[in-house]
Each structure stands twice: as C-alpha cells, then as structure tokens.
Scaffold this motif. Structure first.
Motif, PDB file in Angstrom:
ATOM      1  N   HIS A 103      14.143 -53.238  37.127  1.00  0.00           N
ATOM      2  CA  HIS A 103      14.727 -53.048  35.805  1.00  0.00           C
ATOM      3  C   HIS A 103      13.647 -53.136  34.717  1.00  0.00           C
ATOM      4  N   SER A 107      12.645 -50.248  32.325  1.00  0.00           N
ATOM      5  CA  SER A 107      12.705 -50.471  30.872  1.00  0.00           C
ATOM      6  C   SER A 107      11.377 -50.114  30.207  1.00  0.00           C
ATOM      7  N   LYS A 108      10.254 -50.475  30.870  1.00  0.00           N
ATOM      8  CA  LYS A 108       8.942 -50.143  30.325  1.00  0.00           C
ATOM      9  C   LYS A 108       8.756 -48.632  30.264  1.00  0.00           C
ATOM     10  N   GLN A 110      11.155 -46.408  30.028  1.00  0.00           N
ATOM     11  CA  GLN A 110      12.081 -45.807  29.075  1.00  0.00           C
ATOM     12  C   GLN A 110      11.827 -46.269  27.637  1.00  0.00           C
ATOM     13  N   ALA A 111      11.030 -47.304  27.469  1.00  0.00           N
ATOM     14  CA  ALA A 111      10.779 -47.843  26.129  1.00  0.00           C
ATOM     15  C   ALA A 111      10.197 -46.793  25.183  1.00  0.00           C
ATOM     16  N   ASN A 114      12.950 -44.368  24.282  1.00  0.00           N
ATOM     17  CA  ASN A 114      13.924 -45.009  23.380  1.00  0.00           C
ATOM     18  C   ASN A 114      13.340 -45.173  21.980  1.00  0.00           C
TER      19      ASN A 114
END
Length: 175
Positions: A103, A107-108, A110-111, A114
């Motif tokens: 995760h 998240s990294k 997709q950061a 985003n």
C-alpha cells in the motif's frame, strides 16, 4: 416367733426387692436397646466404609485417573491451540506487513498523479516546461560531451601536427 407384721414387712421387702430388680431389668433392657441402636448405626457406618473401601474408593480412584487424563488432554489441546494461534498470528502479521508495504509503495507511486490533479494550470505548465527543460539539458550535455571529445581529438591532432612540424624543422636544421 414370726409375727404377721414381720411377714408383711418381709413380703414388702421382697416385693420392693422384686420391683427394684424389675426396674433394674427394665433399665438394662432400655440400655441394651440403646446399645443395639448405636451398634446398628455403627455397623451401618462400618458397612458403608467397607463398601467404600472395596468399591467406592476404586470408583473414586478411577474417576480421579480419568479426570487427570482429561486435564492432560485439555492441557495438550491448549498447547496445540496456542501454537496454532501463535503461528496464525505470525502469518497474519506478515501478511499485514506485506499489505502495508504494498500500500505504501502504491501510495508513493500514485502520489505524483494525485498531486498533479490538485495543481492549477500554471503549475502544470511550469512542470511540463521543467520536464522539457530537463530533456533539453540532457541534449545539451550530450552535445557538450561530444564537443569536448571533438576538442580533445583536435588538440591531440594539433599536438601531433605541431610535433611533426617541430621534428621536420629540426631535421631541416640538422641537414
């Protein structure tokens, strides 16, 4: 000479003696009955304890052994269950750690995407220009390194020509 009063007194004394003996006999009978009752109670207790000694104690010993066996089985089951749950907990922790790492990695990744969504048009244009400039810098750095290599080759060629020229003049001077 025995008189009537003497006979009566003697008879009274005998009757009194007989009554006393009868009373004593009654008392003895009641004591015997009481003793018989106590004896039967004690005999009942003795029979109970003999029964217990011969049968009950063995039954109790068997129950105790069975209970001890049950306790041992419960302890073994508890030990097995605790080992199973320890291993299950360890596996769940490892799985959780793996999922958390995955995760975090996701998240990294997709950061930046985003962050791009929330940026304004000017910021997006600046970022695109920055990317373009980075590419241009790489192109210019390659050109600079190519030019430096060419310069080095030319310098080596010049050094070789100058050396040749000096060698030629030296030979002309010697000749």
């Amino acid at each position: 000479v025995v008189t009537r009063d003497d006979v009566e007194d003697s008879l009274k004394a005998i009757w009194q003696y007989v009554r006393d003996k009868e009373q004593l006999l009654k008392d003895l009978h009641s004591q015997i009955e009481e003793t018989d009752q106590r004896l039967s109670v004690k005999q009942g207790e003795r029979d109970y304890w003999l029964e217990y000694k011969n049968v009950g104690s063995k039954t109790q010993a068997n129950k105790i052994m069975k209970l001890e066996k049950d306790i041992k089985e419960v302890k073994d089951d508890l030990h097995r269950a605790s080992e199973y749950y320890k291993n299950a907990l360890k596996a769940v922790k490892e799985e959780n750690d793996r999922l958390v790492e995955m995760h975090v990695k996701l998240s990294k990744e997709q950061a930046p995407e985003n962050a791009l969504r929330y940026l304004g048009k000017n910021s997006l244009r600046e970022m695109e220009e920055n990317e373009w400039l980075k590419k241009e810098v790489k192109v210019y750095q390659k050109e600079v390194s190519d030019l430096e290599a060419s310069i080095q080759l030319l310098e080596e060629e010049n050094v070789a020509l100058v050396t040749k020229l000096i060698d030629g003049r030296l030979q002309n001077l010697r000749a």
